[in-house]
Design a protein around this motif. Structure first.
Motif, PDB file in Angstrom:
ATOM      1  N   HIS A 129      -4.939  17.227  11.164  1.00  0.00           N
ATOM      2  CA  HIS A 129      -4.484  16.221  12.134  1.00  0.00           C
ATOM      3  C   HIS A 129      -4.435  14.863  11.443  1.00  0.00           C
ATOM      4  O   HIS A 129      -5.452  14.386  10.918  1.00  0.00           O
ATOM      5  N   GLN A 130      -3.242  14.258  11.420  1.00  0.00           N
ATOM      6  CA  GLN A 130      -3.098  12.925  10.844  1.00  0.00           C
ATOM      7  C   GLN A 130      -3.482  11.905  11.905  1.00  0.00           C
ATOM      8  O   GLN A 130      -2.742  11.633  12.849  1.00  0.00           O
ATOM      9  N   LEU A 131      -4.673  11.337  11.725  1.00  0.00           N
ATOM     10  CA  LEU A 131      -5.216  10.424  12.723  1.00  0.00           C
ATOM     11  C   LEU A 131      -4.439   9.112  12.769  1.00  0.00           C
ATOM     12  O   LEU A 131      -4.172   8.549  13.848  1.00  0.00           O
ATOM     13  N   ASN A 132      -4.087   8.616  11.587  1.00  0.00           N
ATOM     14  CA  ASN A 132      -3.299   7.397  11.454  1.00  0.00           C
ATOM     15  C   ASN A 132      -2.668   7.409  10.066  1.00  0.00           C
ATOM     16  O   ASN A 132      -2.849   8.380   9.316  1.00  0.00           O
ATOM     17  N   PRO A 133      -1.915   6.381   9.672  1.00  0.00           N
ATOM     18  CA  PRO A 133      -1.254   6.430   8.353  1.00  0.00           C
ATOM     19  C   PRO A 133      -2.204   6.616   7.171  1.00  0.00           C
ATOM     20  O   PRO A 133      -1.758   7.046   6.098  1.00  0.00           O
ATOM     21  N   ARG A 134      -3.489   6.311   7.342  1.00  0.00           N
ATOM     22  CA  ARG A 134      -4.422   6.415   6.220  1.00  0.00           C
ATOM     23  C   ARG A 134      -5.327   7.652   6.292  1.00  0.00           C
ATOM     24  O   ARG A 134      -5.666   8.242   5.270  1.00  0.00           O
ATOM     25  N   TRP A 135      -5.724   8.054   7.461  1.00  0.00           N
ATOM     26  CA  TRP A 135      -6.712   9.136   7.614  1.00  0.00           C
ATOM     27  C   TRP A 135      -6.071  10.437   8.093  1.00  0.00           C
ATOM     28  O   TRP A 135      -5.290  10.453   9.048  1.00  0.00           O
ATOM     29  N   ASN A 195      -3.876   3.811  -1.177  1.00  0.00           N
ATOM     30  CA  ASN A 195      -2.617   3.084  -1.329  1.00  0.00           C
ATOM     31  C   ASN A 195      -1.511   4.101  -1.587  1.00  0.00           C
ATOM     32  O   ASN A 195      -1.721   5.303  -1.394  1.00  0.00           O
ATOM     33  N   GLU A 196      -0.379   3.666  -2.048  1.00  0.00           N
ATOM     34  CA  GLU A 196       0.745   4.580  -2.254  1.00  0.00           C
ATOM     35  C   GLU A 196       0.453   5.651  -3.310  1.00  0.00           C
ATOM     36  O   GLU A 196       1.019   6.741  -3.280  1.00  0.00           O
ATOM     37  N   ASP A 197      -0.438   5.326  -4.243  1.00  0.00           N
ATOM     38  CA  ASP A 197      -0.681   6.230  -5.365  1.00  0.00           C
ATOM     39  C   ASP A 197      -1.957   7.064  -5.234  1.00  0.00           C
ATOM     40  O   ASP A 197      -2.005   8.194  -5.713  1.00  0.00           O
ATOM     41  N   TRP A 198      -2.981   6.517  -4.605  1.00  0.00           N
ATOM     42  CA  TRP A 198      -4.309   7.144  -4.639  1.00  0.00           C
ATOM     43  C   TRP A 198      -4.761   7.618  -3.263  1.00  0.00           C
ATOM     44  O   TRP A 198      -4.571   6.927  -2.256  1.00  0.00           O
ATOM     45  N   GLN A 222      -6.841  12.148  -5.611  1.00  0.00           N
ATOM     46  CA  GLN A 222      -5.496  12.568  -5.987  1.00  0.00           C
ATOM     47  C   GLN A 222      -4.682  11.336  -6.379  1.00  0.00           C
ATOM     48  O   GLN A 222      -4.722  10.307  -5.689  1.00  0.00           O
ATOM     49  N   TYR A 223      -3.953  11.470  -7.488  1.00  0.00           N
ATOM     50  CA  TYR A 223      -3.052  10.412  -7.936  1.00  0.00           C
ATOM     51  C   TYR A 223      -1.621  10.924  -7.850  1.00  0.00           C
ATOM     52  O   TYR A 223      -1.297  11.988  -8.389  1.00  0.00           O
ATOM     53  N   GLN A 224      -0.764  10.174  -7.164  1.00  0.00           N
ATOM     54  CA  GLN A 224       0.636  10.553  -6.965  1.00  0.00           C
ATOM     55  C   GLN A 224       1.529   9.613  -7.759  1.00  0.00           C
ATOM     56  O   GLN A 224       1.426   8.390  -7.654  1.00  0.00           O
ATOM     57  N   HIS A 225       2.424  10.196  -8.572  1.00  0.00           N
ATOM     58  CA  HIS A 225       3.368   9.389  -9.339  1.00  0.00           C
ATOM     59  C   HIS A 225       4.735  10.055  -9.281  1.00  0.00           C
ATOM     60  O   HIS A 225       4.944  11.136  -9.850  1.00  0.00           O
ATOM     61  N   LYS A 226       5.645   9.434  -8.542  1.00  0.00           N
ATOM     62  CA  LYS A 226       6.984   9.976  -8.344  1.00  0.00           C
ATOM     63  C   LYS A 226       6.893  11.405  -7.793  1.00  0.00           C
ATOM     64  O   LYS A 226       6.327  11.625  -6.740  1.00  0.00           O
ATOM     65  N   SER A 245       1.804  15.029  -8.945  1.00  0.00           N
ATOM     66  CA  SER A 245       0.486  14.679  -8.416  1.00  0.00           C
ATOM     67  C   SER A 245      -0.583  15.299  -9.297  1.00  0.00           C
ATOM     68  O   SER A 245      -0.402  16.382  -9.863  1.00  0.00           O
ATOM     69  N   PHE A 246      -1.716  14.582  -9.398  1.00  0.00           N
ATOM     70  CA  PHE A 246      -2.841  15.019 -10.231  1.00  0.00           C
ATOM     71  C   PHE A 246      -4.103  14.974  -9.379  1.00  0.00           C
ATOM     72  O   PHE A 246      -4.413  13.934  -8.771  1.00  0.00           O
ATOM     73  N   ASP A 247      -4.829  16.084  -9.334  1.00  0.00           N
ATOM     74  CA  ASP A 247      -6.041  16.178  -8.527  1.00  0.00           C
ATOM     75  C   ASP A 247      -7.257  16.450  -9.395  1.00  0.00           C
ATOM     76  O   ASP A 247      -7.204  17.241 -10.355  1.00  0.00           O
ATOM     77  N   VAL A 248      -8.372  15.826  -9.035  1.00  0.00           N
ATOM     78  CA  VAL A 248      -9.675  16.126  -9.613  1.00  0.00           C
ATOM     79  C   VAL A 248     -10.649  16.288  -8.452  1.00  0.00           C
ATOM     80  O   VAL A 248     -10.688  15.454  -7.538  1.00  0.00           O
TER      81      VAL A 248
END
Length: 419
Positions: free
Chosen positions: A275-281, A329-332, A368-372, A375-378
């Protein structure tokens, strides 16, 4: 088949011990079919469509991955099993031994998956993973060496899938599974020697393998844009293991024989919610069930020798997980999750040294880091297990009595791309 007559008395006992522990070792189910879900303790596993690996948990979820998606990762698992004797443990020869050291060690679990959108409604995918695995290894002279010295089981599962988007709210999917299993096992055994009036200690080594087929299905329901609910099921897989048992005394080979046993690895069902609670959570949840009662007992068929049956009394188990993702943010993106996970072993009397498992709690986090289009996850998980009692007495193998202090560390990395 090759059997020397003076060793026939010990072989049924050895084979029974081997296959009992093979089945119990297979009880260690590996959820690590990706590293991207590790940070959430695999909450929402069947509807969290970050990459193509979701097809393992729910094939219907592929319909939320437009175009082509490819992902691959690796997870390193470090369990620790440290035994403490309470003074009652004894071998069949009434001798003592060491505590065995730390029976755990590092293991690596790889995964690979890809999905392809054929048209607006049809999707296909392929997943490769390791659904079951375990390795325990003790010191050679430990007190439980007649139960287990070293045990290792490895599987590989190849899962082609297909999914259909019925409409904006409903999707369905299905797949077939080819699975291979390999097991190795070492333990001490009493050996009847024709030149001695009493049994002596020998060494047994077993190598078995086999392959089998299964299937899986799933459905995803999206009542509103922000919420997804998934339900999926994986069938039991019936394995017939075949291989060789070899027995030696002081390095001198004495026995080689063929063996065969059948075991039904359990079916599983997963209910997942996001469930997407809001744009961030984004909030995630999982309830999963594993049908370990598919292994109530194990029968070993020995060529030219009597069959043996072992009462295992495995119980069905439940797992509950909650997680959340926070978009920094947009990337992390930051991930967190907790879970409680049951073990299939009923009691200290039924707990084997090859699988000194117990109920555990998961404490997980990751980023998670998103670039174009990449995506990279640790991810990281700490597995907490309370002190685990054991009081395993079996004829011809002695008594192992005491407790285990256990824990686990899981570290994973994942790389994903879309086209």
């Amino acid at each position: 088949m090759k059997i020397k007559k003076h060793s026939v008395m010990v072989l049924p006992l050895v084979l029974s011990a081997v296959y009992a522990n093979t089945a119990l070792g297979a009880g260690f189910q590996l959820l690590e079919q990706n590293a991207s879900g590790l940070g959430n303790a695999y909450a929402g596993s069947g509807v969290d469509t970050e990459n193509a690996s979701v097809l393992h948990f729910n094939p219907a979820a592929m319909t939320y991955l437009p175009g082509i998606h490819v992902t691959g990762g690796v997870t390193a698992i470090r369990p620790s099993f440290k035994f403490t004797d309470n003074g009652q443990s004894v071998t069949p020869f009434n001798t003592k031994g060491t505590s065995g050291g730390d029976a755990g060690g590092w293991g690596v679990v790889p995964n690979l998956a890809a999905t392809w959108q054929l048209n607006p409604r049809w999707y296909v995918g392929l997943g490769v993973g390791v659904p079951f695995g375990l390795k325990t290894e003790y010191e050679d002279d430990w007190v439980g060496r007649f139960h287990s010295r070293e045990f290792e089981i490895k599987t590989i599962n190849i899962n082609p899938t297909i999914a259909y988007r019925v409409n904006d709210q409903w999707s369905i999917g299905a797949g077939v599974n080819w699975q291979r299993i390999d097991a190795k096992y070492k333990l001490a055994v009493p050996v009847v020697h024709p030149l001695l009036p009493f049994p002596i200690e020998g060494d047994a080594k077993v190598d078995v393998n086999g392959d089998a087929w299964g299937w899986n299905v799933g459905v995803v329901f999206q009542p509103v844009e922000s919420t997804r609910i998934g339900l999926s099921y994986r069938s039991r897989i019936k394995h017939t293991g075949k291989g060789d048992t070899n027995i030696a005394v002081q390095g001198q080979h004495m026995v080689a024989a063929d063996a065969r046993a059948t075991v039904k690895l359990p079916d599983t069902a997963i209910l997942s919610v996001s469930h997407q609670l809001n744009p961030r959570w984004t909030l995630l949840g999982d309830v999963s069930w594993t049908g370990w009662s598919s292994i109530p007992e194990l029968t070993i068929e020995n060529q030219g020798l009597p069959s043996n049956a072992l009462d295992l009394q495995f119980r069905d188990t439940w797992r509950f997980a909650l997680g959340a993702k926070y978009k920094i943010n947009e990337d992390w993106t930051w991930k967190v999750g907790v879970a409680t996970d049951q073990a299939p072993i009923r009691s200290a009397e039924k707990r084997p040294t090859s699988l000194p498992d117990n109920n555990r709690r998961w404490y997980s986090t990751g980023v998670q880091y998103q670039h174009k289009n990449m995506s990279f996850d640790v991810g990281y998980t700490y597995l907490y297990l309370k002190k685990t009692p054991i009081h395993n007495l079996e004829p011809g193998r002695g008594l192992v009595s005491g407790e285990y202090k256990s824990k686990g560390h899981v570290i994973g990395m994942q790389v994903s791309a879309s086209f």
